[in-house]
Design an enzyme around this catalytic site. Structure first.
Site, PDB file in Angstrom:
ATOM      1  N   PRO A 153      27.199   1.918  49.385  1.00 45.43           N
ATOM      2  CA  PRO A 153      25.945   1.176  49.307  1.00 45.43           C
ATOM      3  C   PRO A 153      25.201   1.854  49.380  1.00 45.43           C
ATOM      4  O   PRO A 153      25.763   1.992  51.321  1.00 45.43           O
ATOM      5  CB  PRO A 153      25.829  -0.253  49.059  1.00 45.43           C
ATOM      6  N   CYS A 154      24.204   2.984  49.631  1.00 53.59           N
ATOM      7  CA  CYS A 154      23.019   3.016  50.264  1.00 53.59           C
ATOM      8  C   CYS A 154      22.461   2.342  51.183  1.00 53.59           C
ATOM      9  O   CYS A 154      21.716   2.067  52.194  1.00 53.59           O
ATOM     10  CB  CYS A 154      22.353   4.226  50.184  1.00 53.59           C
TER      11      CYS A 154
END
Length: 209
Positions: free
Chosen positions: A136-137
């Site tokens: 995930p960013c």
């Protein structure tokens, strides 16, 4: 270039204003760096603050690289707990992955006490993500009262593709903010994103304003 440790700060009344300021800021102040997925221009520290004046604040700019279908699909995914063939989705991380629905828990927490500072959800799983490529960013988000009946959203990104993702991300985050606010009896107000690394891929620069 910005001073060491000094974040780029942008603010606006529309996602278009925030996007254009962020892209310009990275073009002017960014440093050229080779990263895992190719060369970028980046700033290490970006605060993007949106004070929307109405639904029109979330209109997609005509020259934004993603079409409306792609933006709406991303928007839907943020609240959808199903994986649907992906290695991870934010909806799955927020609503199922850790064995609980963090969005529902946030609604419950705010409904019990709208002055809480504990309405926080996370997507980062250090047991898995420190060793994986697809991670995930968006790592965490927090919703909190503005001192009245308003609900602010604060989102934290480890890495943020400002050129292609900022508009879609802020539109999706607004939908999540509205979802929580409606169920907690509050009104969505400002949206602020804090990115440790904000960048534009060099290959995308010719197509950006």
């Amino acid at each position: 270039m910005l001073g060491k440790g000094r974040p780029l700060v942008v603010r606006g009344r529309t996602v278009e204003q925030v996007w254009r300021q962020a892209v310009t800021g990275i073009k002017v102040h960014g440093e050229k760096v080779e990263r895992e997925r190719g060369p970028v221009k980046e700033v290490r520290g970006l605060i993007a603050h949106l004070e929307p004046s109405g639904p029109e604040s979330f209109d997609i700019p005509d020259d934004y690289p993603l079409d409306e279908h792609s933006v709406r699909a991303y928007e839907d995914q943020l609240l959808d707990p199903e994986l649907r063939g992906f290695e991870y989705t934010y909806g799955h991380r927020l609503r199922r992955y850790f064995g609980l629905d963090q969005v529902t828990k946030i609604v419950e927490r705010l409904s019990e006490s709208n002055n809480t500072r504990r309405a926080i959800a996370v997507t980062w799983d250090p047991r898995r993500d420190l060793d994986e490529e697809e991670v995930p960013c968006l790592t965490a988000l927090q919703l909190q009262s503005d001192g009245g009946s308003g609900l602010e959203l604060h989102a934290f990104y480890r890495s943020w593709d400002v050129g292609k993702a900022l508009v879609a991300n802020m539109i999706a985050l607004r939908r999540l903010q509205e979802h929580v606010a409606e169920r907690a009896g509050l009104e969505p107000t400002t949206l602020t994103v804090y990115a440790a690394n904000a960048h534009v891929y060099e290959e995308d620069l010719p197509d950006l304003p």
